[in-house]
Design an enzyme around this catalytic site. Structure first.
Site, PDB file in Angstrom:
ATOM      1  N   ALA A   8     126.446   9.880 -11.366  1.00  0.00           N
ATOM      2  CA  ALA A   8     125.567   9.175 -10.397  1.00  0.00           C
ATOM      3  C   ALA A   8     126.039   7.682 -10.300  1.00  0.00           C
ATOM      4  CB  ALA A   8     124.303   8.987 -11.211  1.00  0.00           C
ATOM      5  N   ASN A  60     128.270  -2.876 -11.868  1.00  0.00           N
ATOM      6  CA  ASN A  60     127.778  -1.526 -10.839  1.00  0.00           C
ATOM      7  C   ASN A  60     127.123  -1.973  -9.829  1.00  0.00           C
ATOM      8  OD1 ASN A  60     127.383   0.436 -13.746  1.00  0.00           O
ATOM      9  ND2 ASN A  60     129.058   0.340 -12.839  1.00  0.00           N
ATOM     10  N   ARG A  77     127.389  -2.196  -5.705  1.00  0.00           N
ATOM     11  CA  ARG A  77     127.528  -1.069  -4.835  1.00  0.00           C
ATOM     12  C   ARG A  77     126.557  -0.028  -5.169  1.00  0.00           C
ATOM     13  NH1 ARG A  77     131.056  -1.263  -8.587  1.00  0.00           N
ATOM     14  NH2 ARG A  77     131.612   0.544  -9.839  1.00  0.00           N
ATOM     15  N   ARG A 132     136.845  16.160 -14.085  1.00  0.00           N
ATOM     16  CA  ARG A 132     137.261  16.624 -12.692  1.00  0.00           C
ATOM     17  C   ARG A 132     137.927  18.039 -12.941  1.00  0.00           C
ATOM     18  NH1 ARG A 132     138.522  11.608 -10.117  1.00  0.00           N
ATOM     19  NH2 ARG A 132     137.119  11.348  -8.641  1.00  0.00           N
ATOM     20  N   ASP A 148     134.913  10.136 -11.831  1.00  0.00           N
ATOM     21  CA  ASP A 148     135.864   8.819 -11.963  1.00  0.00           C
ATOM     22  C   ASP A 148     136.870   9.000 -12.922  1.00  0.00           C
ATOM     23  OD1 ASP A 148     134.444   8.576 -14.297  1.00  0.00           O
ATOM     24  OD2 ASP A 148     134.312   6.459 -14.432  1.00  0.00           O
ATOM     25  N   CYS A 179     149.672  28.500  -9.980  1.00  0.00           N
ATOM     26  CA  CYS A 179     148.749  27.411 -10.593  1.00  0.00           C
ATOM     27  C   CYS A 179     148.299  27.917 -11.832  1.00  0.00           C
ATOM     28  CB  CYS A 179     147.527  27.403  -9.741  1.00  0.00           C
ATOM     29  SG  CYS A 179     146.219  26.274 -10.737  1.00  0.00           S
ATOM     30  N   CYS A 233     157.887   1.871 -29.302  1.00  0.00           N
ATOM     31  CA  CYS A 233     158.666   1.040 -29.571  1.00  0.00           C
ATOM     32  C   CYS A 233     158.797  -0.220 -28.540  1.00  0.00           C
ATOM     33  CB  CYS A 233     159.984   1.457 -29.990  1.00  0.00           C
ATOM     34  SG  CYS A 233     160.912   2.470 -28.749  1.00  0.00           S
TER      35      CYS A 233
END
Lengths: 589, 546
Positions: A27, A58, A61, A124, A119, A435, A175
């Site tokens: 959302a 946020n 937008r 996903r 995101d 896959c 390193c």
């Protein structure tokens, strides 16, 4: 509205829209737009899940949220805001992680369609597997700045989210971070590690002290440094204690911490002479003798002005004090979590990274730039999200009208390309038969040194982090069915510190790996090697043939079929200027 | 840390993700902007939402309509209980909730009435966005704004089709943010500072460490000088010559006692950069066109700052610049010890600063000669002094300056000036393309003029409207002097749409149009010139000049 839409959404489609049940995962930027678009397109039953809370950044937008909602649940506020405007819709909100076992395959099966507005790659991957298992179509999307992308995933018909290998998330050798930084990002990573060492969760992979096992140190040089310094000098002594305990014992004294981190540890690094034969050696700093301020450019705002070393030291001091207080409020055994939107946490990292950069002769950066590097910030604006949400709904409408085959992967360019196209639609590719997720019998090969790789690392680094499993069970395919990893708590923890070879795992051993939540089974074949290049601990390859000389194969492949190029074009398709999955792997919430 | 307190901090945090795209000065330009929206339809409010969120200064909605039931169904910023109220007022109130830093106003009047009573009303805005205007009002508004050089964006969502037209007489862009720009290194025409610095380094006498850490830029300079000696002072021009130069560079890698070449990354970098770094420095054609523009050659006291800067740039090129634009002054990252990297960086920076000073002096001399060098207004108003920051940004972007001059709406709609060739091309294309929908949109307007309603509208059966729309199209094409026809299935599809406004298309176009508004307000990035058509069902889109 229904009256006007009926003409456009032909025949049964309007009913399909009304009777469908949609899951929106996320959302955030895209999620807010999608929720609004769904409701205003006539969708009546929607569920939305997001584990995040609302942040000030946020608000430029994510239009369902206001200032007064900051720190509240995104999914719940989004639901309330939409209902305020459209009370006759049924929306259910979950303030939770979609990867939680509560959302099993039966949960997914109740939906007509799943729309991702995520995101991060882990979620996903997971939703991809859940939708494959439940056989529910998924619309996947992402934005980054002015760029965006939408695609449709359907089991057996299209590529799944994991059919094409994605570029690995960038990491730096330990390193480089600890001994020989050469770019600003190395200093930023080190500063974040230091934050965690001092205030956050202890992670042995995030050590900030000089690394005496640097492969560049030939045996003798490293040893001599160790022997001459470690035993006699107090610096070596400090090293044996954890940084956290030592810092706490000093009461987070700024000068003591500063002089250990930026003077003594640097001096110690200097004693590893081989490192500096071809490099500019670092210059230790003493907190009481810092270069004086020179730059008079104080007119610019603090965020975008380059701080002097002295300023950095002051910020470092102030932050230590504040973070110490914050830590104290967490009680015994409490810890702080680094957050790019937390002012003090960011100030700390900005000051530390710059002091270290100065020491190593690396360009210093502004707080604004460091925020972007440390927080992996992807620019995000309302316009791109609105565009992508509109595209998502159009694809959803096509699926609901039974035209899934005419769905497209659509790329949004920053400016119209040289064929005057702002959008580049491409036909969907069929599933990749190799896959490791959606093939009928998925298999991969994992290359490791069985005598040095631990079962715990197999679970956390390979199966969970790399292969995206949430709760794996692993059994050796040896006829006896030896279980080395169990998703049941307390059953196999004692195995974590054992090496693979302790269980007889060697070159060619097959491991049956299952994730019951994802309804996902994968056969992992172990390929044993003594040493992997570039300090890698393991490598995952599709099948063994890929272990053979790769270059020729790749060239042949590139020559005949440009990846994602003109051949799957749909009249309009030109090679998009971005990596096809780059947007989907980064991208806005 | 005291200065971070207060509202400044809040804004930096709130706008953090977008400041990374257009910077503080872009944000300031947005915050100074006054945006006018004509007609608060779903598309209109979506556009406004997307410019209010990033923080424009103020918006004004001009709309004489009352809210109807169907408005509520597809418009997020109208509520069921707003039916019967002023659409301008309700939308202004609800949109205003999106961002406390933005002021909202409304005028409950139709654009036609306002144009009649107070045509100058619109000249106070930074940009005007007009939704669903009929031809007469559109052309009248277009004429008023064209006169004042105020950008007008015309937008429409019709069924699955989205349409955008930008009409601006002149829009100049300093920061065009090109996708890929070559570095400005001047290896073909080294400036004195670069020559002195590179010549002061002697590769022969360097220690092994220095040799392997000499920036590739210096190496390339040295080998190019070497090359020039035997090639009439010319730099390598073609593939073959560049390969020869690469070979020369490779030979320069030091060898150890056994004659094995050392690992010298800087030499590898020099070889890799031969192609991209060894380019002829020239004035880009877009910039040359600016120099040749009458606005640049005939500056006067009314000239826009941009043109005065252009003129100063032009004069610089022909004097101090010896034919070149001011140096950009940045160099890429490279293998080097930090000391020499910083020295080299300073060599470029100093030359850039010298160039910038020369241009600044020319700008002020020009302003003085025009009687304008008084800080009357702060930019972006076309008068008064020009700030050093502005000149700096201009110099740094000298190679990327862009100018957009659209065709006017009057030209597009005039029967003698219509872009016949372009339209004919799309009409005749075999597979049919997005632009046919532009012709169809003009066709449904013709239909409206004749029947006072859109085809398929208020009519459950669309079939009878198909031949009617077809006739309108035939007349339209005839007026344009075109003989082609629009395929029947397109006409049918258009009738089926019944002028409905689908929210997902409105959402899409809301993003696209707002993005163009932001480009125009920030004067960053090149806006679309001049027509954009989106086909929602095929997910295709086209940009053309009409």
């Amino acid at each position: 509205m229904a009256a006007t839409l009926k003409g456009v959404l032909q025949g049964s489609l309007a009913d399909n829209v009304k009777n469908s049940k949609i899951l929106v995962v996320g959302a955030g930027g895209i999620g807010c737009e999608v929720l609004k678009d769904l409701v205003l397109t006539g969708f009546k039953t929607i569920e939305v899940i997001d584990l995040d809370t609302i942040d000030v950044s946020n608000l430029n937008r994510q239009f369902l949220f206001r200032k007064e909602h900051v720190k509240k649940s995104k999914s719940q506020v989004a639901r309330e805001s939409v209902l305020k405007f459209n009370p006759d819709v049924d929306i259910k909100a979950y303030h939770d992680s979609v990867m939680s076992p509560d959302y099993d395959v039966n949960f997914f099966k109740q939906f007509t369609l799943v729309l991702n507005a995520l995101d991060n790659r882990a979620a996903r991957n997971h939703v991809n597997r859940m939708c494959l298992a439940a056989d529910i179509p998924l619309v996947e999307s992402g934005t980054a700045g002015y760029l965006g992308q939408v695609t449709v995933i359907k089991k057996g018909l299209t590529e799944c989210y994991e059919c094409q290998p994605k570029p690995p998330q960038k990491t730096f050798p330990g390193c480089t971070i600890r001994n020989t930084p050469s770019e600003p990002i190395h200093c930023v990573v080190w500063a974040k590690h230091l934050f965690n060492q001092l205030f956050g969760e202890d992670d042995p992979d995030q050590d900030v002290s000089p690394d005496t096992e640097d492969p560049e140190l030939t045996a003798e040089a490293g040893q001599s440094a160790l022997q001459s310094e470690a035993k006699t000098d107090e610096i070596g002594g400090i090293e044996r204690k954890s940084t956290r305990v030592w810092a706490m014992n000093t009461g987070y004294d700024p000068e003591k911490l500063f002089n250990k981190l930026f003077r003594d540890d640097i001096k110690y690094l200097l004693s590893m002479e081989t490192l500096w034969k071809k490099r500019r050696p670092p210059q230790p700093l003493n907190m009481t003798q810092l270069p004086s301020d020179t730059d008079g450019n104080s007119s610019a705002i603090r965020d975008q002005r380059q701080w002097s070393v002295k300023e950095c030291a002051n910020v470092f001091s102030d932050c230590l004090g504040q973070l110490k207080k914050e830590l104290a409020t967490q009680g015994d055994g409490g810890m702080l979590v680094w957050d790019k939107d937390d002012e003090t946490a960011l100030d700390f990292v900005a000051s530390v990274a710059n002091i270290r950069a100065h020491i190593f002769g690396i360009a210093m950066k502004t707080r604004f730039d460091i925020k972007s590097m440390a927080g992996n910030i992807i620019p995000a604006i309302a316009t791109t999200n609105a565009i992508i949400a509109g595209l998502i709904i159009m694809e959803a409408i096509k699926i609901l009208s039974g035209k899934i085959k005419s769905c497209k992967t659509v790329y949004l360019n920053r400016v119209p390309n040289d064929r005057n196209r702002l959008l580049v639609p491409c036909t969907l590719d069929p599933p990749n038969p190799k896959c490791y997720v959606c093939a009928p019998k998925p298999e991969v090969t994992v290359v490791v040194n069985c005598t040095r790789f631990k079962v715990g690392a197999l679970q956390d680094k390979v199966l969970k982090s790399y292969l995206g499993m949430v709760a794996p069970d692993v059994e050796i395919d040896d006829g006896k069915g030896t279980i080395i990893i169990s998703s049941e708590e307390g059953e196999t923890e004692e195995n974590n510190d054992k090496f693979l070879s302790d269980f007889g795992i060697r070159n060619g051993t097959r491991l049956k790996c299952d994730d019951f939540l994802q309804v996902y089974s994968l056969v992992v074949t172990i390929a044993h090697v003594e040493k992997l290049e570039e300090e890698k601990e393991f490598e995952v390859v599709g099948d063994l043939s890929e272990l053979q000389p790769q270059e020729e194969q790749q060239q042949a492949a590139n020559g005949s079929k440009p990846h994602n190029g003109g051949d799957k074009a749909d009249g309009q398709c030109t090679v998009p200027c971005l990596n096809p999955w780059a947007v989907l792997t980064l991208s806005d919430l | 840390m005291a200065e971070t307190k207060g509202s400044g901090l809040d804004k930096n945090n709130k706008y953090d993700r977008q400041l990374r795209l257009w910077g503080d000065h872009g944000q300031s330009a947005l915050e100074a902007a006054r945006v006018c929206l004509i007609n608060a339809t779903a598309t209109g409010t979506e556009i406004l939402k997307n410019v209010i969120l990033p923080g424009i200064g103020s918006f004004t909605i001009v709309d004489g309509h009352k809210v109807r039931g169907e408005d509520v169904g597809n418009n997020f910023f109208l509520l069921a209980d707003s039916i019967g109220k002023s659409r301008a007022q309700v939308a202004t109130e609800l949109l205003g909730e999106l961002n406390d830093d933005v002021t909202g106003n409304f005028v409950e009047e139709s654009v036609e009435t306002l144009l009649e009573s107070n045509p100058d009303y619109f000249s106070t805005f930074s940009v005007v966005v007009a939704i669903n205007l009929h031809e007469k009002a559109l052309l009248q508004l277009g004429g008023v704004l064209w006169e004042k050089n105020i950008p007008l964006l015309v937008c429409r969502c019709y069924g699955f089709i989205g349409y955008l037209r930008l009409a601006v007489r002149e829009h100049t862009i300093v920061e065009s943010h090109p996708d890929s720009a070559l570095e400005d290194l001047r290896l073909d025409r080294p400036f004195p500072g670069l020559q002195t610095f590179c010549d002061s380094l002697n590769m022969e006498t360097m220690t092994k460490k220095e040799h392997g850490h000499t920036p590739w830029l210096v190496l390339l300079y040295k080998y190019v000088q070497e090359w020039k000696k035997t090639h009439d002072g010319q730099i390598p021009k073609n593939y073959k010559e560049k390969n020869m130069l690469k070979e020369m560079i490779r030979k320069g890698i030091r060898q150890n006692e056994e004659g094995v070449p050392e690992l010298e990354e800087n030499f590898d970098e020099a070889v890799t950069h031969v192609n991209s770094a060894l380019v002829t420095t020239r004035i880009p054609s877009e910039v040359q066109a600016l120099f040749d523009d009458p606005c640049c050659t005939n500056i006067n006291s009314e000239s826009k700052t941009f043109w005065i800067l252009c003129r100063a740039l032009h004069d610089f090129v022909h004097n101090e610049g010896n034919g070149d634009l001011p140096l950009r002054g940045t160099i890429p990252d490279m293998t080097s010890d930090s000391e020499r990297y910083i020295q080299l960086q300073n060599v470029y920076r100093e030359q850039a600063a010298t160039d910038m000073t020369a241009i600044r002096n020319r700008v002020h001399a020009l302003l003085q000669s025009l009687g304008r060098d008084e800080p009357v207004f702060v930019d972006p108003k076309p008068c008064g002094a020009v700030s050093d920051n502005e000149i700096k940004t201009f110099c740094r972007n000298a190679a990327f300056l862009r100018l957009v001059r659209c065709r006017s709406l009057a030209e597009e709609y005039g029967t003698n000036t219509v872009n016949k060739d372009e339209l004919n091309m799309h009409l005749e294309s075999e597979e049919g393309d997005d632009l046919l929908f532009y012709i169809l949109l003009r066709g449904v307007d013709r239909f409206y003029d004749e029947y006072n309603r859109y085809p398929g509208r208020d009519n459950s059966d669309v079939e009878p409207d198909i031949p009617k729309l077809k006739t309108c199209l035939t007349k339209l094409l005839h007026d344009w002097g075109l003989s082609g026809t629009v395929k029947e299935d397109y006409i049918h599809e258009m009738c089926r749409y019944g002028a409905s406004e689908v929210h997902s298309i409105a959402s899409y176009m809301g993003g696209v149009v707002a993005q163009e508004v932001i480009k125009i307000l920030t004067t960053q990035f090149v806006p679309i010139n001049n027509t954009y058509v989106y086909n929602g069902f095929l997910q295709t889109s086209t940009t053309v000049q009409l």
